[in-house]
Design a protein around this motif. Structure first.
Motif, PDB file in Angstrom:
ATOM      1  N   GLU A  97       0.832  -1.209   0.000  1.00 45.01           N
ATOM      2  CA  GLU A  97       0.000   0.000   0.000  1.00 45.01           C
ATOM      3  C   GLU A  97       0.865   1.257   0.000  1.00 45.01           C
ATOM      4  OE1 GLU A  97      -0.355  -2.530   2.098  1.00 45.01           O
ATOM      5  OE2 GLU A  97      -2.391  -3.291   1.787  1.00 45.01           O
ATOM      6  N   ASN A  98       1.884   1.284   0.865  1.00 48.36           N
ATOM      7  CA  ASN A  98       2.742   2.466   0.950  1.00 48.36           C
ATOM      8  C   ASN A  98       3.605   2.643  -0.294  1.00 48.36           C
ATOM      9  OD1 ASN A  98       1.746   3.244   3.430  1.00 48.36           O
ATOM     10  ND2 ASN A  98       3.302   2.117   4.578  1.00 48.36           N
ATOM     11  N   ALA A  99       4.061   1.533  -0.861  1.00 47.80           N
ATOM     12  CA  ALA A  99       4.823   1.624  -2.117  1.00 47.80           C
ATOM     13  C   ALA A  99       3.930   2.184  -3.209  1.00 47.80           C
ATOM     14  CB  ALA A  99       5.370   0.258  -2.513  1.00 47.80           C
ATOM     15  N   GLY A 100       2.678   1.744  -3.235  1.00 46.00           N
ATOM     16  CA  GLY A 100       1.719   2.256  -4.222  1.00 46.00           C
ATOM     17  C   GLY A 100       1.478   3.745  -4.061  1.00 46.00           C
ATOM     18  N   ARG A 101       1.330   4.184  -2.804  1.00 45.06           N
ATOM     19  CA  ARG A 101       1.113   5.626  -2.564  1.00 45.06           C
ATOM     20  C   ARG A 101       2.300   6.438  -3.060  1.00 45.06           C
ATOM     21  NH1 ARG A 101      -2.207   4.172   1.826  1.00 45.06           N
ATOM     22  NH2 ARG A 101      -0.505   3.801   3.281  1.00 45.06           N
ATOM     23  N   ASP A 111       1.656  -5.097  -6.949  1.00 43.59           N
ATOM     24  CA  ASP A 111       1.795  -6.560  -7.029  1.00 43.59           C
ATOM     25  C   ASP A 111       2.127  -7.007  -8.457  1.00 43.59           C
ATOM     26  OD1 ASP A 111       1.284  -6.915  -4.333  1.00 43.59           O
ATOM     27  OD2 ASP A 111      -0.861  -7.258  -4.616  1.00 43.59           O
ATOM     28  N   LYS A 112       1.487  -6.363  -9.436  1.00 45.58           N
ATOM     29  CA  LYS A 112       1.729  -6.716 -10.835  1.00 45.58           C
ATOM     30  C   LYS A 112       3.181  -6.416 -11.212  1.00 45.58           C
ATOM     31  CE  LYS A 112      -0.099  -5.960 -15.484  1.00 45.58           C
ATOM     32  NZ  LYS A 112      -1.113  -5.270 -16.303  1.00 45.58           N
ATOM     33  N   ARG A 113       3.699  -5.269 -10.766  1.00 44.01           N
ATOM     34  CA  ARG A 113       5.099  -4.939 -11.057  1.00 44.01           C
ATOM     35  C   ARG A 113       6.049  -5.919 -10.372  1.00 44.01           C
ATOM     36  NH1 ARG A 113       6.047   1.627 -11.124  1.00 44.01           N
ATOM     37  NH2 ARG A 113       4.326   2.152 -12.527  1.00 44.01           N
ATOM     38  N   ARG A 114       5.715  -6.315  -9.140  1.00 41.21           N
ATOM     39  CA  ARG A 114       6.555  -7.293  -8.439  1.00 41.21           C
ATOM     40  C   ARG A 114       6.609  -8.605  -9.216  1.00 41.21           C
ATOM     41  NH1 ARG A 114       4.898 -11.439  -5.814  1.00 41.21           N
ATOM     42  NH2 ARG A 114       2.815 -10.611  -5.383  1.00 41.21           N
ATOM     43  N   ARG A 115       5.436  -9.089  -9.650  1.00 40.59           N
ATOM     44  CA  ARG A 115       5.391 -10.349 -10.390  1.00 40.59           C
ATOM     45  C   ARG A 115       6.126 -10.248 -11.728  1.00 40.59           C
ATOM     46  NH1 ARG A 115       0.079 -10.214  -8.393  1.00 40.59           N
ATOM     47  NH2 ARG A 115      -0.703  -9.538 -10.424  1.00 40.59           N
ATOM     48  N   GLY A 117       8.774  -8.540 -12.169  1.00 42.81           N
ATOM     49  CA  GLY A 117      10.196  -8.371 -11.909  1.00 42.81           C
ATOM     50  C   GLY A 117      10.694  -6.957 -12.090  1.00 42.81           C
ATOM     51  N   SER A 118       9.803  -5.984 -11.985  1.00 43.41           N
ATOM     52  CA  SER A 118      10.256  -4.592 -12.122  1.00 43.41           C
ATOM     53  C   SER A 118      10.272  -3.843 -10.788  1.00 43.41           C
ATOM     54  CB  SER A 118       9.392  -3.839 -13.135  1.00 43.41           C
ATOM     55  OG  SER A 118       8.042  -3.834 -12.740  1.00 43.41           O
ATOM     56  N   LEU A 119       9.871  -4.516  -9.701  1.00 41.02           N
ATOM     57  CA  LEU A 119       9.969  -3.961  -8.354  1.00 41.02           C
ATOM     58  C   LEU A 119      10.645  -4.996  -7.468  1.00 41.02           C
ATOM     59  CD1 LEU A 119       6.595  -2.222  -7.325  1.00 41.02           C
ATOM     60  CD2 LEU A 119       8.886  -1.290  -7.059  1.00 41.02           C
ATOM     61  N   LEU A 120      11.546  -4.561  -6.617  1.00 41.28           N
ATOM     62  CA  LEU A 120      12.218  -5.473  -5.701  1.00 41.28           C
ATOM     63  C   LEU A 120      11.352  -5.667  -4.464  1.00 41.28           C
ATOM     64  CD1 LEU A 120      14.657  -7.127  -4.818  1.00 41.28           C
ATOM     65  CD2 LEU A 120      15.692  -5.011  -3.958  1.00 41.28           C
ATOM     66  N   ALA A 121      11.010  -6.922  -4.199  1.00 41.53           N
ATOM     67  CA  ALA A 121      10.219  -7.259  -3.012  1.00 41.53           C
ATOM     68  C   ALA A 121      10.834  -8.467  -2.347  1.00 41.53           C
ATOM     69  CB  ALA A 121       8.773  -7.552  -3.405  1.00 41.53           C
ATOM     70  N   VAL A 122      10.882  -8.440  -1.025  1.00 38.21           N
ATOM     71  CA  VAL A 122      11.391  -9.581  -0.263  1.00 38.21           C
ATOM     72  C   VAL A 122      10.264 -10.115   0.603  1.00 38.21           C
ATOM     73  CG1 VAL A 122      13.800  -8.856  -0.273  1.00 38.21           C
ATOM     74  CG2 VAL A 122      12.287  -8.056   1.554  1.00 38.21           C
ATOM     75  N   ARG A 123      10.229 -11.419   0.730  1.00 42.30           N
ATOM     76  CA  ARG A 123       9.172 -12.021   1.537  1.00 42.30           C
ATOM     77  C   ARG A 123       9.617 -12.063   2.993  1.00 42.30           C
ATOM     78  NH1 ARG A 123       4.521 -14.653   0.775  1.00 42.30           N
ATOM     79  NH2 ARG A 123       4.704 -15.038  -1.446  1.00 42.30           N
ATOM     80  N   GLN A 124       8.743 -11.532   3.853  1.00 47.00           N
ATOM     81  CA  GLN A 124       8.955 -11.596   5.290  1.00 47.00           C
ATOM     82  C   GLN A 124       7.675 -12.178   5.880  1.00 47.00           C
ATOM     83  OE1 GLN A 124      10.087  -7.305   5.654  1.00 47.00           O
ATOM     84  NE2 GLN A 124      11.823  -8.136   6.785  1.00 47.00           N
ATOM     85  N   GLY A 125       7.788 -13.386   6.395  1.00 45.74           N
ATOM     86  CA  GLY A 125       6.584 -14.075   6.846  1.00 45.74           C
ATOM     87  C   GLY A 125       5.741 -14.419   5.634  1.00 45.74           C
ATOM     88  N   ASP A 127       4.040 -12.066   3.886  1.00 46.43           N
ATOM     89  CA  ASP A 127       3.825 -10.865   3.084  1.00 46.43           C
ATOM     90  C   ASP A 127       5.064 -10.466   2.291  1.00 46.43           C
ATOM     91  OD1 ASP A 127       1.186 -10.470   3.987  1.00 46.43           O
ATOM     92  OD2 ASP A 127       1.915  -9.474   5.800  1.00 46.43           O
ATOM     93  N   TRP A 128       4.810  -9.733   1.216  1.00 42.63           N
ATOM     94  CA  TRP A 128       5.893  -9.131   0.442  1.00 42.63           C
ATOM     95  C   TRP A 128       6.127  -7.722   0.965  1.00 42.63           C
ATOM     96  CZ3 TRP A 128       8.867 -11.892  -2.667  1.00 42.63           C
ATOM     97  CH2 TRP A 128       8.358 -13.067  -3.222  1.00 42.63           C
ATOM     98  N   HIS A 129       7.399  -7.377   1.118  1.00 42.94           N
ATOM     99  CA  HIS A 129       7.780  -6.033   1.555  1.00 42.94           C
ATOM    100  C   HIS A 129       8.772  -5.456   0.552  1.00 42.94           C
ATOM    101  CE1 HIS A 129       5.910  -6.304   5.591  1.00 42.94           C
ATOM    102  NE2 HIS A 129       6.064  -7.594   5.365  1.00 42.94           N
ATOM    103  N   TYR A 130       8.726  -4.152   0.390  1.00 40.25           N
ATOM    104  CA  TYR A 130       9.484  -3.474  -0.658  1.00 40.25           C
ATOM    105  C   TYR A 130      10.594  -2.620  -0.034  1.00 40.25           C
ATOM    106  CZ  TYR A 130       5.614  -5.161  -3.385  1.00 40.25           C
ATOM    107  OH  TYR A 130       4.699  -6.009  -3.977  1.00 40.25           O
ATOM    108  N   PRO A 131      11.863  -3.031  -0.193  1.00 40.78           N
ATOM    109  CA  PRO A 131      12.963  -2.263   0.400  1.00 40.78           C
ATOM    110  C   PRO A 131      12.911  -0.791  -0.011  1.00 40.78           C
ATOM    111  CG  PRO A 131      13.754  -4.371  -0.390  1.00 40.78           C
ATOM    112  CD  PRO A 131      12.343  -4.254  -0.879  1.00 40.78           C
TER     113      PRO A 131
END
Length: 200
Positions: A97-101, A111-115, A117-125, A127-131
């Motif tokens: 949500e915050n990355a989107g804002r 989510d579409k950009r993450r899938r 491969g144009s956004l870096l996301a790491v899985r924590q638990g 959920d996906w989180h964006y550095p």
């Protein structure tokens, strides 16, 4: 040492959470009873999770019997600690949500950009989180998507590690610093020289 039974009033005594809590408490009590105060103090960290990871990463602290039964324990703990350090160096993470804002797009678009491969996301638990380091004030740092795609097979944690590791080819700067300076070509040359995924 007297054992303190875990509080199962909140967690049912037969639940997986209660079983995990009993086993974890038993191991922590054993470590606390056998490790010297000097070792315990030396391995302390600013957070509970960090202290636990540091203690579990030391074979002399967890003991040879544990290593024989589960030889990967120290390596797993070191990996947890390393990921924690990476997140700190990345300036923390943003939710979808915050990355989107920040980018002016919806959570679904993030989510579409993450899938893709144009956004870096790491899985924590779960959920996906964006550095946070991949963003400037209103957009992404140019060249991040190339790094993410280069590490498709190795994974996003490896991509983050690459971005934040100083490199002698870049004069001791990190690839992220080079990207922020507009030197994407230099970073791509490193990826090609290391034969990372599609950059061989």
């Amino acid at each position: 040492m007297a054992r303190t039974a875990p509080n199962t009033n909140i967690i049912g005594s037969d639940s997986l959470q209660a079983v995990f809590l009993r086993r974890a408490t038993s191991e922590l009590e054993r470590i606390a009873a056998t490790a010297s105060p000097k070792v315990l103090d030396a391995l302390s960290a600013p957070t509970d999770a960090g202290s636990l990871a540091r203690h579990l990463s030391q074979s002399d602290v967890i003991g040879s019997a544990v290593i024989e039964l589960d030889p990967l324990v120290p390596a797993l703990a070191r990996n947890v600690e390393h990921r924690k350090i990476l997140i700190e160096r990345a300036g923390g993470t943003l939710s979808a949500e915050n990355a989107g804002r920040l980018l002016g797009i919806s959570r679904q678009a993030v989510d579409k950009r993450r899938r893709a491969g144009s956004l870096l996301a790491v899985r924590q638990g779960s959920d996906w989180h964006y550095p946070a380091c991949q963003f400037d004030e209103t957009d992404m740092v140019a060249g991040i998507a190339d790094v993410v795609r280069a590490y498709t097979s190795a994974g996003s944690w490896m991509a983050l590690d690459f971005l934040l590791a100083p490199d002698s080819v870049l004069g001791g700067r990190t690839p992220l610093e080079a990207l922020r300076a507009g030197e994407a070509d230099s970073v791509l040359r490193i990826l090609r020289s290391e034969a990372v995924d599609g950059f061989a």
